[in-house]
Design an enzyme around this catalytic site. Sequence first.
Site, PDB file in Angstrom:
ATOM      1  N   ASP A 151       0.847  -1.199   0.000  1.00  0.00           N
ATOM      2  CA  ASP A 151       0.000   0.000   0.000  1.00  0.00           C
ATOM      3  C   ASP A 151       0.879   1.245   0.000  1.00  0.00           C
ATOM      4  O   ASP A 151       2.019   1.209  -0.461  1.00  0.00           O
ATOM      5  CB  ASP A 151      -0.947  -0.043   1.217  1.00  0.00           C
ATOM      6  CG  ASP A 151      -2.280   0.640   0.943  1.00  0.00           C
ATOM      7  OD1 ASP A 151      -2.267   1.848   0.687  1.00  0.00           O
ATOM      8  OD2 ASP A 151      -3.323  -0.030   0.999  1.00  0.00           O
ATOM      9  N   HIS A 217      -3.863   6.221   3.157  1.00  0.00           N
ATOM     10  CA  HIS A 217      -4.521   4.998   2.697  1.00  0.00           C
ATOM     11  C   HIS A 217      -3.916   3.736   3.315  1.00  0.00           C
ATOM     12  O   HIS A 217      -4.630   2.860   3.810  1.00  0.00           O
ATOM     13  CB  HIS A 217      -4.415   4.970   1.169  1.00  0.00           C
ATOM     14  CG  HIS A 217      -5.233   3.927   0.484  1.00  0.00           C
ATOM     15  ND1 HIS A 217      -4.791   2.635   0.319  1.00  0.00           N
ATOM     16  CD2 HIS A 217      -6.453   3.988  -0.093  1.00  0.00           C
ATOM     17  CE1 HIS A 217      -5.718   1.950  -0.342  1.00  0.00           C
ATOM     18  NE2 HIS A 217      -6.739   2.739  -0.604  1.00  0.00           N
ATOM     19  N   SER A 545     -10.991  -0.877  -1.399  1.00  0.00           N
ATOM     20  CA  SER A 545      -9.747  -0.781  -0.631  1.00  0.00           C
ATOM     21  C   SER A 545      -9.978  -1.034   0.849  1.00  0.00           C
ATOM     22  O   SER A 545      -9.080  -1.487   1.549  1.00  0.00           O
ATOM     23  CB  SER A 545      -9.168   0.632  -0.730  1.00  0.00           C
ATOM     24  OG  SER A 545      -8.336   0.766  -1.827  1.00  0.00           O
TER      25      SER A 545
END
Length: 758
Positions: A151, A217, A545
């Site tokens: 990620d 994220h 996600s």
Amino acid sequence: MAAPCISYFLLCMFFILIMMSGKMLCTAVSAGQDTKLHVVYMGSTPVQENGESHTALASLHLEMLHSVHGSREAAEESLKYSYGKSFGGFAAMLSPSHAQQLSNMDGVVSVFESKKLKTLTTRSWDFIGFPASAQSNNLDYQSDIIIGVLDSGIWPESESFSDAGFGPVPSKWRGGCQTTSDFPACNKKLVGAKYYRSSPNYPPLGDFLSPRDGDGHGTHTSSTAAGNHIKNASFYDITQGDARGGVPGARIAMYKVCWLDDCEEADILAAFDDAIYDSVDIISVSLGSDFPMDYFQDSIAIGAFHAMKRGILVSNAAGNSGPSRASISNYSPWSITVAASTIDRKMDCELLLGNNMSIEGISINTYTMEQPWYPLVYGGDVANVSGGFTSNVSSGCALNSLDHTKVEGKIVLCNYVDDPPDYSVFIAGGVGVIIISDDFDDTAFVSLNPATTISTKQGKYVLSYIKSTSSPFAKIQKTTTSKALAPIVASFSSRGFNPITLDILKPDITAPGVDILASWARNSSLSGNIGDTRISDFNIISGTSMSCPHIAGVAGFVKSYHQDWSASAIKSALMTTAFVMDPTKVGNEDAEFGYGTGQINPMKAIDPGLVYDARVDDYVNFLCKEGYNDATLRLVTGDLSSCDLIQPSKNGARELNYPSIMLSIIPGYPFKAEIPRTVTNVGAIESTYKAIISSPSGTNVTIIPNTLSFSPLNQKLSYNITIEGGSMLADELVSGALTWSYGNYTVRSPITIYALAK
Ligand SMILES: *[C@@H]1O[C@H](CO)[C@@H](O)[C@H](O)[C@H]1NC(C)=O
Ligand SMILES: *[C@@H]1O[C@H](CO)[C@@H](O)[C@H](O)[C@H]1NC(C)=O
Ligand SMILES: *[C@@H]1O[C@H](CO)[C@@H](O)[C@H](O)[C@H]1NC(C)=O
Ligand SMILES: *[C@@H]1O[C@H](CO)[C@@H](O)[C@H](O)[C@H]1NC(C)=O
Ligand SMILES: *[C@@H]1O[C@H](CO)[C@@H](O)[C@H](O)[C@H]1NC(C)=O
Ligand SMILES: *[C@@H]1O[C@H](CO)[C@@H](O)[C@H](O)[C@H]1NC(C)=O
Ligand SMILES: *[C@@H]1O[C@H](CO)[C@@H](O)[C@H](O)[C@H]1NC(C)=O
Ligand SMILES: *[C@@H]1O[C@H](CO)[C@@H](O)[C@H](O)[C@H]1NC(C)=O
């Protein structure tokens, strides 16, 4: 709006603006003319033996490059990565003709351009019936589990990754921690962290050249998969409750492959190469591509294949391109593909109008507006005419299209066009924004300034109010939460069918992915906008996600009970025990194409009774039937396994021992299919399972035998499913299920039949 140079993305929904700003930075590359970064994939060989130096491999790769470039220097300059810890291959800058030459060389499976991928709680755990008390069982074994996350990096100081109470790092761990001045150390919880950036060797503005998360994220997904249990995690008092990952006792290893500009496939493969070797147990990858690719032209499918060979399950996000059919972006049968669905919490954001009307919008608005009222204008009435903008453009509040003298201090009503207009209203001096859109009725976004999203119908009313008075006023209230109907598949969640293998159902499963609270990076914008100065340890975002690490976490939890299970056995346990979803609820009309087998049910998944196992040989059989040739498969598997005895076959994919049953048929003709399956007993020693059949409408389903009696554990028994049906209409989908039942065990496989569109 997808930026043209970007075909893969982090699968989170609000990243558009950051990606747009990053786009400007993604042009600085290139050694020679017309060269592009390519991946040369060489299958399982050559792979360095334990302890063998990496230089031998690199020199092989350099030799190959030398032979196409004609010089050693050019070869060295073009080589970006030598893979070889877990699979063979390399990444290099190549012209199209050099790529072609390499693809014809012995030992090469595929050569493909390294595409740029974009990045496409915790109430969520309670909602799916997974209480914190259950998670604290089996902690000793949880602590042996390592979840690898590919990620955007991680915020190591987050409480989610504190190692208080953790014992020593598991001895199997072979990975490292890439420390820099801005990433001082890993710890006993965050056992490893590395970054991968093939070029250029400096970070995009606002990012860090280290495993530190410049974007938020990766911190969010890692904490969802395996973050510590944090009491009283509040997001601006909008949501209250505890934050926790799926397997809070497990360890985390971060492989930073995404940056504020993009995620490069060559970097993703380098991370897989390391993660598999480092001995992580589960890998979570919330990334995907925009269009279907052959399995061995797709970095994530390749990485997941080699992970599966070592018993590591890879959790993939389905994609955020729903609700159109066949929009799924990760579909390899050896990984688990995760859709996103809602939890029972809705983000209400009330709009008050000066005529005392109240309109219920949806948004995550952290602000309390101080004055009783603010003047209200419609974007279409305040065009920046001298700047050349028409009212048509300013009705969507496009960047610079608003006349700031008419917007200053006001709330602006905007049609949603391509991008959320909160930033353009903010820079024009507006104090709030009302967004008209029917596309986001199930998903709320954190906005830069006070904002709420209302429907087209509500928008018409607000506009008529504006026209009805000489001094329209409005106020946007802070967000509150209410109960919502759930679970519903999110409208953005990518839908089946599987574009590459029609007879394998994708997605496999669904998990919460709408308005998910989890940890955040303290340097990162909450709304994704430049100019957002709020700093928070948590954020609420949506996307596949967010659902993907829920599944990775639960897979880790299951593995903590069954350390010897294969990747496919764990996947089967998750799929056959899922909560059955209701296809009659609005939003769930796509049935299995929306939610796969249903919503994850962690407590059942640890004890599924029976599993559908599949090993490398089974996948090789599958690939032979799909028409992959012998030489390719020998390279991919690294042994002499061969398709000699296995002919390509049109319906061969049906024979893969998959936990769901999918038939794609030609419309307008009756059909009959016979499908074999094998189950392994992992439940009660002595057990007799009976088949319960729910035939899809218009079909007859027969199971032979319809009773399976197991005596020892791990015994395997086979059965055949015969499905006969009349003719179906083009694009028609019918669903049923086969459930093996014994005592409290129910092992359910949906049966999905789809008549292809003509
Ligand atoms: C992160 O935030 C700190 C404190 O606000 C700031 O000094 C630093 O420049 C930021 N780093 C990046 C890469 O934006
Ligand atoms: C939880 O946090 C909120 C706001 O941060 C605070 O008002 C509240 O007192 C806290 N509750 C507990 C039980 O700590
Ligand atoms: C709105 O409500 C307030 C308080 O109840 C009242 O004073 C005001 O006159 C109302 N305005 C309109 C336009 O009805
Ligand atoms: C704005 O322009 C677009 C494209 O030119 C057109 O389709 C649309 O009808 C226009 N809208 C208005 C409100 O004039
Ligand atoms: C109109 O747009 C131009 C060009 O973007 C800008 O320079 C100008 O300040 C804007 N005018 C107003 C009144 O917003
Ligand atoms: C399933 O069908 C195949 C082919 O008809 C047959 O060879 C096999 O024995 C059958 N298996 C079972 C368990 O009946
Ligand atoms: C299903 O079986 C019933 C009873 O044997 C039969 O009447 C019907 O035609 C069959 N339907 C299909 C689609 O084969
Ligand atoms: C089924 O579940 C009940 C309640 O959870 C338990 O008491 C019982 O022993 C279980 N039966 C079997 C066959 O596992």
